[in-house]
Enzyme design. Sequence first.
Site, PDB file in Angstrom:
ATOM      1  N   VAL A   6       9.627  22.323  68.726  1.00 26.21           N
ATOM      2  CA  VAL A   6      10.401  22.517  69.955  1.00 26.21           C
ATOM      3  C   VAL A   6      11.748  21.795  69.825  1.00 26.21           C
ATOM      4  CG1 VAL A   6      10.359  22.429  72.482  1.00 26.21           C
ATOM      5  CG2 VAL A   6       8.203  22.548  71.223  1.00 26.21           C
ATOM      6  N   PRO A   7      12.641  22.311  68.969  1.00 26.98           N
ATOM      7  CA  PRO A   7      13.969  21.688  68.867  1.00 26.98           C
ATOM      8  C   PRO A   7      14.721  21.852  70.181  1.00 26.98           C
ATOM      9  CG  PRO A   7      13.886  23.751  67.621  1.00 26.98           C
ATOM     10  CD  PRO A   7      12.498  23.469  68.093  1.00 26.98           C
ATOM     11  N   HIS A   8      15.490  20.822  70.546  1.00 32.48           N
ATOM     12  CA  HIS A   8      16.181  20.870  71.841  1.00 32.48           C
ATOM     13  C   HIS A   8      17.382  19.959  71.857  1.00 32.48           C
ATOM     14  CE1 HIS A   8      14.262  16.992  72.980  1.00 32.48           C
ATOM     15  NE2 HIS A   8      13.269  17.462  72.255  1.00 32.48           N
ATOM     16  N   THR A   9      18.296  20.236  72.789  1.00 36.41           N
ATOM     17  CA  THR A   9      19.477  19.406  72.986  1.00 36.41           C
ATOM     18  C   THR A   9      20.045  19.672  74.374  1.00 36.41           C
ATOM     19  OG1 THR A   9      21.549  18.661  71.953  1.00 36.41           O
ATOM     20  CG2 THR A   9      21.227  21.044  72.119  1.00 36.41           C
TER      21      THR A   9
END
Length: 157
Positions: free
Chosen positions: A67-70
């Site tokens: 779950v990559p996020h920014t």
Amino acid sequence: MRLTEFVVPESILTSLDADNKDEAIRGMVESLASAGQIPASDSDAIVSGILKREELGSTGIGNGVAVPHTKHPAVDRLTATVALSDRGVDFASLDGEAVHILFLLISPPDLPGDHLRGLESISRHLRNPNFCNFLRQAQTTAEVVELLEEADNNQLD
């Protein structure tokens, strides 16, 4: 928070072609740009922000999921996409396994509550083995969207 409220159907990738974390993240960000959800001119900065977050610890949470996020000002609301990889992506996951299901999340910097609620919603659904199994088998965007709707309606328990 419902997955269908922030996952952009037009950006879903059912056959992600990536060998590593950087390629996977770039492909997903580009799919959001192609769907008109983020300005293409902000793609590099968003990829950079996600990779910077990855330096703190992999968002490959195990069981073939990441779950990559920014947070980035290019979006004015919670925005996400889903990517599926048949062969798997080396994501430096906590369990050392390749990742087959990826949810990428971008939120505005001034809405941290939405960011956390979005991550919680994604994580909750990804803990459901039925949801993950069905996602891995999905072949089309329509099938992925249908699974998101079923998950939102608690029909996969």
